[in-house]
Design an enzyme around this catalytic site. Structure first.
Site, PDB file in Angstrom:
ATOM      1  CE  LYS A 141      -3.962  12.055  -0.828  1.00 58.45           C
ATOM      2  NZ  LYS A 141      -3.069  12.566  -1.890  1.00 58.45           N
ATOM      3  CG  ASP A 181      -6.205  12.688  -4.054  1.00 60.95           C
ATOM      4  OD1 ASP A 181      -4.992  12.615  -4.261  1.00 60.95           O
ATOM      5  OD2 ASP A 181      -6.955  11.685  -4.059  1.00 60.95           O
TER       6      ASP A 181
END
Length: 462
Positions: A141, A181
């Site tokens: 991430k 995201d």
């Protein structure tokens, strides 16, 4: 319809609980200022500790210690220039947590609340979510505390180009494949990919979520929302129930929420709420396709507030600074952000008759909320299983890029549905309880964990 029974796992022995507490103390002592990460680790560890204690190879290989320490955390300065000529500085990150079963895979988040701890929690969750899909993807991430809101397209472009100028040396199609995201949509993905292409003089599938015109997969924007509904549908079918004609609450009004609502409407459910940071709207008549199109234009094009919905449609009400969990519904689909359902919210939903909860966001229910749902026999789909649709189609995008082809929308949708059904089956296999029912949290954690742990054992001490 099956009888509702509480999801009560077998009692944890004092020795197992003691091991969980000892392990968590080590984690907290190493990372004292990362509470979201601690929460994510604890949820997994309390599920898998009995398996670890029963498996000598896992203990010998120290798989839990290895899985809770990232392979690496990359932090860097991002310098960019505003339209007024002023120079701005943000922090950029990439957490490459585990590549035990494939290249690191996970989104980039641009939001003022982004910290290293938040990204570590998200990357840790991503390890098991990606493992559940059955695709060869590790967990990672990244992101920045940059806020795209209120910035011109030119400012966002300059930030993205500066961000990728540092990030590009750490990623690659066989190393780390980022995606979008929160705060990173089609515009940002285009700027990021364009800069990577310029810097490397290559056209490789190094980032997913691209537009279909330059290698993106059809159905990628819809995938997380659709997948969340497919998982809820699978849980209900397993219990002998369905979504048709049922009232459902959806939180958020961004990408995930919009496509969750769209699929619920397609399956005959009645969506009665949406929300944003200012509050939520309640439309007891249901949000149909025409009303949803208004929301999509409002949020995607005009960047407006959800309160405008109540101004346009009679019968709908806006509730400022509140969340939608007080509305009586059959299904709840938290699709906004982490920890948006607390214990009190969960108990209110239970008292009002909620039957299924499917997490479209990452860890939107607190641990106490999860326990309240399970105690009441609510079918609860944890995010690492229920919202895996997004990364599943990202993986499918990688496959299409590698083969230099593009599948039709229907082909991608069939593959997505098959993956979500497979994830549900894995959760049932590992989460079925002796007294009946399925602990989907335990099932998802064990199914994802054992796949990654077995790979770590095979690699030796690396």
């Amino acid at each position: 319809m099956t009888t509702v029974s509480p999801v009560t796992p077998s009692p944890v022995s004092p020795s197992v609980e003691a091991e969980v507490q000892r392990f968590m103390k080590r984690v907290v002592d190493r990372t004292p200022s990362e509470p979201e990460f601690h929460q994510a680790v604890h949820e997994v560890v309390e599920s898998v500790m009995p398996t670890v204690l029963d498996t000598q190879a896992y203990r010998d290989a120290s798989v839990l210690d290895r899985l809770t320490e990232p392979d690496r955390v990359i932090s860097f300065r991002v310098t960019w220039t505003g339209d007024d000529g002023a120079v701005h500085v943000n922090r950029g990150y990439r957490v490459q947590f585990s590549n035990a079963i494939g290249p690191y895979k996970g989104g980039l988040r641009f939001h003022p609340t982004v910290t290293q701890g938040t990204l570590k929690f998200l990357a840790f969750e991503q390890i098991f979510k990606n493992a559940l899909t059955g695709l060869p993807m590790g967990g990672g991430k990244g992101g920045s505390d940059f806020d795209p809101k209120g910035k011109s397209d030119a400012e966002v472009m300059r930030f993205c180009h500066s961000f990728m100028t540092e990030l590009y040396r750490h990623i690659g199609e066989d190393t780390d494949v980022p995606a979008g995201d929160i705060g990173v949509g089609a515009r940002e993905i285009g700027f990021l990919f364009g800069q990577y292409k310029r810097l490397t003089n290559t056209f490789t599938p190094v980032i997913t979520g691209k537009a279909p015109q330059f290698g993106g997969s059809l159905l990628r924007p819809e995938a997380t929302g659709y997948g969340s509904v497919y998982f809820a549908q699978a849980m209900l079918e397993h219990a002998g129930e369905g979504l048709a004609d049922k009232d459902c609450a959806v939180s958020g009004s961004g990408n995930v929420a919009q496509f969750t609502a769209e699929m619920l409407i397609k399956l005959g459910a009645r969506v009665v709420t949406l929300s944003d940071s200012g509050g939520f709207i309640h439309d007891p008549n249901g949000i149909d396709t025409e009303k949803l199109a208004f929301v999509e234009d409002l949020k995607n094009t005009r960047r407006g507030r959800i309160s405008e919905y109540a101004e346009k449609y009679s019968g709908a009400t806006f509730h400022a600074n509140e969340r939608p969990w007080g509305v009586p519904v059959f299904g709840a689909f938290p699709s906004a952000t982490q920890n948006e359902i607390n214990e009190a919210d969960a108990k209110t939903l239970v008292a009002n008759g909620v039957r299924v909860v499917s997490e479209g966001a990452n860890m939107p229910s607190t641990p106490d909320a999860v326990h309240a749902f399970q105690k009441a026999g609510v079918l609860f789909g944890p995010g690492k299983a229920a919202n895996a649709g997004g990364v599943s189609v990202s993986g499918l995008e990688q496959s299409q890029n590698s083969q230099r082809l593009s599948w039709t929308r229907d082909e991608v949708d069939q593959k997505l549905h098959a993956i979500m059904t497979s994830i549900h089956a894995a959760c049932v296999e590992h989460g079925s309880l002796p007294g009946g029912g399925v602990d989907y949290v335990r099932g998802a954690n064990i199914a994802g964990f054992t796949k990654v742990a077995d790979a770590l054992v095979a690699f030796g001490a690396v």
